[in-house]
Write an enzyme that holds these catalytic residues in place. Structure first.
Site, mmCIF file in Angstrom:
data_model
loop_
_atom_site.group_PDB
_atom_site.id
_atom_site.type_symbol
_atom_site.label_atom_id
_atom_site.label_comp_id
_atom_site.label_asym_id
_atom_site.label_seq_id
_atom_site.Cartn_x
_atom_site.Cartn_y
_atom_site.Cartn_z
ATOM 1 C CG HIS A 280 39.763 35.756 45.298
ATOM 2 N ND1 HIS A 280 38.719 35.187 44.597
ATOM 3 C CD2 HIS A 280 39.562 37.101 45.234
ATOM 4 C CE1 HIS A 280 37.930 36.144 44.130
ATOM 5 N NE2 HIS A 280 38.425 37.305 44.496
ATOM 6 C CD GLU B 262 39.774 30.385 46.739
ATOM 7 O OE1 GLU B 262 38.616 29.993 46.548
ATOM 8 O OE2 GLU B 262 40.056 31.590 46.998
ATOM 9 C CB CYS C 203 35.319 32.777 42.123
ATOM 10 S SG CYS C 203 37.034 33.337 42.002
ATOM 11 C CB CYS D 233 39.941 30.673 42.933
ATOM 12 S SG CYS D 233 40.274 32.305 43.654
#
Length: 152
Positions: free
Chosen positions: A53, A55, A83, A86
């Site tokens: 992801h 992040e 999410c 993260c």
């Protein structure tokens, strides 16, 4: 607020990179002392890695830049509410402030479904600023999924 918008525009540029390669358009930048020390965009499909992801990539890059997993006195700017995975990484890395654009009602863990970043049971809480360039971030997501539906 203008300062936050400027850094969020950097995150949007990262999200646009994801869009161009067919990834869900989320971008992130880590800022310390007025400098970008880490950036990333979603690459889960490209890398076939569920942890890739935006992040996570930005946090890893920032830790590498600082030669430390502790990202104290740092800001994370991300186009979409993080999410659970993260948000957990944000807490564990000791980031001071998380700034995000659009809320994620399906998977958001910084206010939508739960709030990991502010959970007082954890050993670190993160300051939250939401809705920065929310319209631009949301439109990027809508455009991506509209394009995906048209392909199907």
């Amino acid at each position: 607020m203008d300062l936050h918008e400027g850094w969020m525009r950097c995150a949007i540029k990262e999200a646009e990179k994801a869009f161009r390669v067919g990834e869900v358009p989320v971008g992130a930048v880590v800022v310390k002392d007025g400098c970008v020390i880490g950036k990333g965009y979603n690459q889960t499909e490209t890398l076939q890695d569920p942890t890739a992801h935006a992040e996570m990539i930005a946090i890893s890059a920032a830790a590498d830049t600082l030669h430390s997993w502790r990202l104290e006195n740092c800001f994370l700017y991300v186009t979409l509410e993080p999410c659970s995975m993260c948000a957990g990484a944000v807490v564990l890395s000791r980031i001071d402030t998380l700034v995000f654009g659009a809320f994620d009602p399906r998977a958001g863990a910084c206010g939508s479904l739960r709030n990991i970043a502010r959970d007082h049971r954890l050993n670190h809480q993160v300051s939250l600023i939401s809705g920065i360039l929310e319209a631009e971030s949301s439109e990027l997501m809508r455009s991506f999924f509209r394009k995906l539906r048209q392909k199907s």
